[in-house]
Every structure is written in structure tokens, then in C-alpha cells.
Motif scaffolding. Structure first.
Motif, PDB file in Angstrom:
ATOM      1  N   PRO A   1       0.806  -1.230   0.000  1.00 28.57           N
ATOM      2  CA  PRO A   1       0.000   0.000   0.000  1.00 28.57           C
ATOM      3  C   PRO A   1       0.837   1.279   0.000  1.00 28.57           C
ATOM      4  CG  PRO A   1      -0.938  -1.589   1.519  1.00 28.57           C
ATOM      5  CD  PRO A   1       0.364  -2.166   1.047  1.00 28.57           C
ATOM      6  N   ASP A   2       2.069   1.211   0.566  1.00 27.94           N
ATOM      7  CA  ASP A   2       2.910   2.409   0.599  1.00 27.94           C
ATOM      8  C   ASP A   2       3.693   2.613  -0.698  1.00 27.94           C
ATOM      9  OD1 ASP A   2       4.784   0.416   0.716  1.00 27.94           O
ATOM     10  OD2 ASP A   2       5.594   0.959   2.679  1.00 27.94           O
ATOM     11  N   GLY A   3       3.481   1.726  -1.676  1.00 29.67           N
ATOM     12  CA  GLY A   3       4.134   1.876  -2.968  1.00 29.67           C
ATOM     13  C   GLY A   3       5.432   1.106  -3.119  1.00 29.67           C
ATOM     14  N   SER A   4       5.953   0.566  -2.030  1.00 28.92           N
ATOM     15  CA  SER A   4       7.196  -0.202  -2.112  1.00 28.92           C
ATOM     16  C   SER A   4       6.929  -1.581  -2.704  1.00 28.92           C
ATOM     17  CB  SER A   4       7.828  -0.342  -0.723  1.00 28.92           C
ATOM     18  OG  SER A   4       6.949  -0.998   0.170  1.00 28.92           O
ATOM     19  N   ALA A   5       7.962  -2.170  -3.283  1.00 34.22           N
ATOM     20  CA  ALA A   5       7.805  -3.455  -3.964  1.00 34.22           C
ATOM     21  C   ALA A   5       7.627  -4.589  -2.958  1.00 34.22           C
ATOM     22  CB  ALA A   5       9.016  -3.726  -4.843  1.00 34.22           C
ATOM     23  N   TRP A   6       6.804  -5.562  -3.332  1.00 32.80           N
ATOM     24  CA  TRP A   6       6.636  -6.776  -2.526  1.00 32.80           C
ATOM     25  C   TRP A   6       7.790  -7.707  -2.858  1.00 32.80           C
ATOM     26  CZ3 TRP A   6       3.640  -8.158   1.449  1.00 32.80           C
ATOM     27  CH2 TRP A   6       3.567  -9.504   1.785  1.00 32.80           C
ATOM     28  N   LYS A   7       8.603  -8.043  -1.881  1.00 31.97           N
ATOM     29  CA  LYS A   7       9.861  -8.737  -2.154  1.00 31.97           C
ATOM     30  C   LYS A   7       9.801 -10.246  -2.006  1.00 31.97           C
ATOM     31  CE  LYS A   7      13.113  -8.565   0.931  1.00 31.97           C
ATOM     32  NZ  LYS A   7      14.152  -8.099   1.871  1.00 31.97           N
ATOM     33  N   TRP A   8       8.664 -10.797  -1.548  1.00 33.94           N
ATOM     34  CA  TRP A   8       8.632 -12.228  -1.243  1.00 33.94           C
ATOM     35  C   TRP A   8       7.963 -13.029  -2.351  1.00 33.94           C
ATOM     36  CZ3 TRP A   8      11.828 -11.992   2.499  1.00 33.94           C
ATOM     37  CH2 TRP A   8      11.770 -10.951   3.432  1.00 33.94           C
ATOM     38  N   ASN A   9       8.600 -14.117  -2.732  1.00 36.05           N
ATOM     39  CA  ASN A   9       7.991 -15.052  -3.671  1.00 36.05           C
ATOM     40  C   ASN A   9       7.394 -16.263  -2.959  1.00 36.05           C
ATOM     41  OD1 ASN A   9       8.633 -13.619  -6.032  1.00 36.05           O
ATOM     42  ND2 ASN A   9      10.714 -14.436  -6.034  1.00 36.05           N
ATOM     43  N   CYS A  10       7.808 -16.493  -1.707  1.00 36.70           N
ATOM     44  CA  CYS A  10       7.333 -17.668  -0.975  1.00 36.70           C
ATOM     45  C   CYS A  10       5.912 -17.499  -0.454  1.00 36.70           C
ATOM     46  CB  CYS A  10       8.279 -17.995   0.178  1.00 36.70           C
ATOM     47  SG  CYS A  10       8.579 -16.617   1.305  1.00 36.70           S
ATOM     48  N   PHE A  11       5.413 -16.282  -0.387  1.00 37.87           N
ATOM     49  CA  PHE A  11       4.012 -16.044  -0.044  1.00 37.87           C
ATOM     50  C   PHE A  11       3.596 -14.696  -0.613  1.00 37.87           C
ATOM     51  CE2 PHE A  11       6.244 -13.783   3.234  1.00 37.87           C
ATOM     52  CZ  PHE A  11       5.417 -12.754   3.641  1.00 37.87           C
ATOM     53  N   GLN A  12       2.294 -14.524  -0.796  1.00 33.89           N
ATOM     54  CA  GLN A  12       1.752 -13.313  -1.392  1.00 33.89           C
ATOM     55  C   GLN A  12       1.035 -12.481  -0.325  1.00 33.89           C
ATOM     56  OE1 GLN A  12       2.589 -12.536  -4.402  1.00 33.89           O
ATOM     57  NE2 GLN A  12       3.578 -14.516  -4.769  1.00 33.89           N
ATOM     58  N   PRO A  13       0.727 -11.229  -0.608  1.00 33.68           N
ATOM     59  CA  PRO A  13       0.085 -10.379   0.406  1.00 33.68           C
ATOM     60  C   PRO A  13      -1.206 -10.960   0.964  1.00 33.68           C
ATOM     61  CG  PRO A  13       0.842  -9.044  -1.432  1.00 33.68           C
ATOM     62  CD  PRO A  13       1.039 -10.469  -1.840  1.00 33.68           C
ATOM     63  N   TRP A  14      -1.970 -11.643   0.109  1.00 24.78           N
ATOM     64  CA  TRP A  14      -3.242 -12.196   0.583  1.00 24.78           C
ATOM     65  C   TRP A  14      -3.048 -13.444   1.440  1.00 24.78           C
ATOM     66  CZ3 TRP A  14      -1.943 -10.975  -4.411  1.00 24.78           C
ATOM     67  CH2 TRP A  14      -1.458 -12.005  -5.214  1.00 24.78           C
ATOM     68  N   ASP A  15      -1.814 -13.944   1.540  1.00 25.09           N
ATOM     69  CA  ASP A  15      -1.520 -15.062   2.440  1.00 25.09           C
ATOM     70  C   ASP A  15      -1.171 -14.573   3.846  1.00 25.09           C
ATOM     71  OD1 ASP A  15      -1.785 -16.984   0.392  1.00 25.09           O
ATOM     72  OD2 ASP A  15       0.256 -16.573  -0.294  1.00 25.09           O
ATOM     73  N   SER A  16      -0.887 -13.288   3.984  1.00 23.02           N
ATOM     74  CA  SER A  16      -0.520 -12.749   5.295  1.00 23.02           C
ATOM     75  C   SER A  16      -1.774 -12.570   6.150  1.00 23.02           C
ATOM     76  CB  SER A  16       0.207 -11.413   5.132  1.00 23.02           C
ATOM     77  OG  SER A  16      -0.654 -10.442   4.566  1.00 23.02           O
ATOM     78  N   TYR A  17      -1.591 -12.450   7.448  1.00 20.03           N
ATOM     79  CA  TYR A  17      -2.740 -12.335   8.350  1.00 20.03           C
ATOM     80  C   TYR A  17      -2.292 -11.801   9.703  1.00 20.03           C
ATOM     81  CZ  TYR A  17      -0.864 -16.588  10.457  1.00 20.03           C
ATOM     82  OH  TYR A  17      -0.038 -17.496  11.078  1.00 20.03           O
ATOM     83  N   LYS A  18      -3.254 -11.379  10.485  1.00 18.58           N
ATOM     84  CA  LYS A  18      -2.999 -10.975  11.866  1.00 18.58           C
ATOM     85  C   LYS A  18      -3.514 -12.095  12.767  1.00 18.58           C
ATOM     86  CE  LYS A  18      -3.303  -6.798  13.358  1.00 18.58           C
ATOM     87  NZ  LYS A  18      -1.870  -6.464  13.435  1.00 18.58           N
ATOM     88  N   PRO A  19      -2.623 -12.805  13.438  1.00 15.69           N
ATOM     89  CA  PRO A  19      -3.049 -13.953  14.249  1.00 15.69           C
ATOM     90  C   PRO A  19      -3.836 -13.540  15.481  1.00 15.69           C
ATOM     91  CG  PRO A  19      -0.722 -13.518  14.580  1.00 15.69           C
ATOM     92  CD  PRO A  19      -1.171 -12.598  13.482  1.00 15.69           C
ATOM     93  N   ASP A  20      -4.675 -14.446  15.926  1.00 10.63           N
ATOM     94  CA  ASP A  20      -5.442 -14.230  17.150  1.00 10.63           C
ATOM     95  C   ASP A  20      -4.566 -14.620  18.338  1.00 10.63           C
ATOM     96  OD1 ASP A  20      -7.265 -14.038  19.190  1.00 10.63           O
ATOM     97  OD2 ASP A  20      -8.365 -15.865  18.645  1.00 10.63           O
ATOM     98  N   VAL A  21      -3.977 -13.637  18.979  1.00  9.87           N
ATOM     99  CA  VAL A  21      -3.058 -13.911  20.090  1.00  9.87           C
ATOM    100  C   VAL A  21      -3.783 -14.025  21.428  1.00  9.87           C
ATOM    101  CG1 VAL A  21      -1.082 -12.845  18.942  1.00  9.87           C
ATOM    102  CG2 VAL A  21      -2.590 -11.439  20.361  1.00  9.87           C
ATOM    103  N   SER A  22      -5.118 -13.932  21.394  1.00 13.40           N
ATOM    104  CA  SER A  22      -5.884 -14.053  22.635  1.00 13.40           C
ATOM    105  C   SER A  22      -6.176 -15.509  22.990  1.00 13.40           C
ATOM    106  CB  SER A  22      -7.206 -13.286  22.515  1.00 13.40           C
ATOM    107  OG  SER A  22      -8.041 -13.871  21.522  1.00 13.40           O
TER     108      SER A  22
END
Length: 319
Positions: free
Chosen positions: A83-104
Motif C-alpha cells: 500500500p505504501d508503494g514499495s515493492a513486494w519482495k517475497w515469492n514464498c508467499f503473497q500479500p493475501w496469504d498474510s494475516y494478523k493472528p489471534d493472540v488471545s
């Protein structure tokens, strides 16, 4: 006719078709922009710059020595930006694979052995824990890397066997194939994170090689014979993983282990703040392990009730 001549002849047509089809535009997913670069199919698969005349459209992918990676097979290179315009550097996973875990999630839960199978699974894990503790003691980083090379096996084995069963029986899996493969991939990402912080020594690699070979085959056989036993063993393994990461956190808090900055891959994968530290990484990994604990005990409970996994909804995306 050479490939350069073909491209020169077709360039006006290709350019207009690219514009009309929208290939030159970007599409956003969760704020990330994906630019699809148009692909030209050449008669020659020669990837050198002389073959294409450096006139490939867009910004073609290149090897380390500068050669263009062929687009002969029609797979267009993509450019993904944050979103900030910088390049996505990872090939092992894509942005839609990322998440915020439930730490509760409750990290103190323990499944009390209720029958012979449970007790066998529990004491099997306890017996495996003894040599590991003697070898690693308080070397948390090395312990974590070995742990993740083993923890990523059960989900892959279970998912693979359920996949084959689904094909063999012409039936759905109830989503459990995807759930177990998600678990395996998540565990692998834990390992990819830790190797950004520390590289294993040669003898640790040798241990991993041996342990993985033995554990994969043993777990494969146990899953074939009794899936409910296999899932119970994994549930208890995950309980021990939670305990190990709790000790890791305690030593960081006590100043016994340096709380270094979090690696970039962890920040992107778990959507951590830019100033995240190693403690933040271990904290979310512990939460992941607690979720895997619940999934595997749940899978075992389903089968102890005389039902198949496909009869219960799979916890897909349970983080």
C-alpha cells in the motif's frame, strides 16, 4: 522471419489489444497493486537479449547474469506493491496469504489423556522431549528451527493422505485437505522466519536430515494405521511447542536472550508493526502453535466419536 521482425510487425496490434484488454492496468488486492506485464510469445525460446532485441514489453524478469527469463509459456511476470508503494519482495508467499493472528487464544490448555490411545500418544511425545531438551537446553533459536522442521510434517502427511483418499473414494474431504496443508505451510513459514535470524550449523543440519526422515515415515505409517492417534500425537507435539515458545519468551523478558528487531519476512507475513521485535515474532508463533494444537485435538476427537473428518466442518483459516 526472426523473432525481432515478428515483434516489430505485430507491435501495433499487440499494443492496442493490451490496452483494450486491460492487461496494462493494475488491480488491487487488500491495498496491494498487481501490475500484469503483457507477454509476447516468440517462435524461439532463446532468452538472450540478442534474440529479443531488448524490446520485450514492460520490465521482464532477468536472471542474475542479466539474461531475460523466457515468457514462451505465456506466464506473464507480475509486479506486486505494498500500500505504501514499495515493492513486494517475497515469492514464498503473497500479500493475501498474510494475516494478523489471534493472540488471545488460551496457551495453557492441555488435553488430559482419557484412554489408552491418548496415553500412548502423550507418553510418546514426552519420551521424545527428553533427548531434545538434553541436546538444546536453552539454545532457543536452534531448538525452534529443529522444532519447525518436524512440526511442518504432520499437516503435509495428513493432507496428502486425505487428498489420495478423496481421489480414491470419489468424495469430498470436508475442507480438511486445505486445513492441514495450511497448517504445514504455516509451520514452514515459521522456519523461514527463524533462518533469517540464525543459520544452523552443519551438525544441526545433519540432525534435521535424520530426524525428518525418521519422523516422516513413522508419522506416515501411524496416520495410515490410525488417523486419530496421529492427530492426537500432533496435538501433544503442539502443546510442547507452545511450552517451548513460552520458555523462549520468558528468557527474552529476563534479558537472557537478545530481543533483536523482527526480520522483514515476519513483519509482512504476520502484519506486524515496522518496529516489531523478536519477542513479537515468538509471541505470534506461539499463538499459531496453539491453534494447531486445537485443530489436531479436534480432528482426533471427531474420529474418536466414530465419525470421519469430512462430516465436521474443517477449521480453514483458523489462525
Amino acid at each position: 522471419m526472426s523473432s525481432r521482425s515478428i515483434y516489430r510487425t505485430l507491435r501495433p496490434v499487440l499494443s492496442s489489444s493490451v490496452v483494450s484488454s486491460g492487461l496494462g492496468t493494475g488491480h488491487g488486492i487488500n491495498g496491494h497493486v498487481i501490475s500484469h506485464l503483457p507477454t509476447i510469445r516468440f517462435l524461439s525460446s532463446d532468452t538472450s537479449s540478442s534474440a529479443t532485441g531488448n524490446r520485450l514489453p514492460g520490465n521482464p524478469l532477468r536472471t542474475a547474469d542479466g539474461k531475460v527469463i523466457s515468457t514462451y509459456w505465456g506466464i506473464p511476470p507480475t509486479k506486486i506493491t505494498k500500500p505504501d508503494g514499495s515493492a513486494w519482495k517475497w515469492n514464498c508467499f503473497q500479500p493475501w496469504d498474510s494475516y494478523k493472528p489471534d493472540v488471545s487464544i488460551d496457551v495453557t490448555k492441555h488435553h488430559k489423556p482419557a484412554n489408552f490411545t491418548d496415553k500412548f500418544a502423550y507418553w510418546t511425545v514426552q519420551s521424545l522431549k527428553i533427548p531434545v531438551q538434553l541436546f538444546f537446553q536453552r539454545k532457543h533459536m536452534c531448538h525452534a528451527m529443529l522444532l519447525e522442521t518436524v512440526a511442518a510434517v504432520p499437516g503435509m502427511v495428513g493432507g496428502m493422505l486425505l487428498h489420495l483418499k478423496s481421489l480414491r473414494r470419489f468424495e469430498h474431504s470436508g475442507g480438511w485437505i486445505k486445513a492441514l496443508l495450511e497448517e504445514a505451510e504455516n509451520e514452514r513459514m515459521h522456519l523461514m522466519t527463524f533462518i533469517e535470524l540464525s543459520q544452523p550449523k552443519w551438525y544441526e543440519r545433519a540432525i534435521v536430515f535424520a530426524v525428518q526422515g525418521v519422523f516422516f515415515n513413522a508419522y506416515f505409517l501411524s496416520y495410515v494405521v490410525s488417523p486419530k492417534l496421529a492427530h492426537r500425537i500432533t496435538g501433544y507435539l503442539e502443546e510442547e511447542a507452545v511450552n517451548s515458545y513460552t520458555e523462549f519468551l520468558n528468557d527474552i523478558d529476563a534479558g537472557k536472550f537478545k530481543n533483536s528487531p523482527a526480520p522483514a519476512i515476519a513483519i509482512d507475513y504476520w502484519r506486524l508493526p515496522k518496529d516489531a521485535t523478536l519477542r513479537d515474532v515468538v509471541f505470534v508463533i506461539r499463538a499459531d502453535e496453539a491453534h494447531h494444537r486445537d485443530i489436531n485435538h479436534y480432528a482426533s476427537d471427531i474420529q474418536f466419536q466414530g465419525r470421519e473428518l469430512k462430516e465436521a466442518p474443517a477449521p480453514i483459516g483458523y489462525h
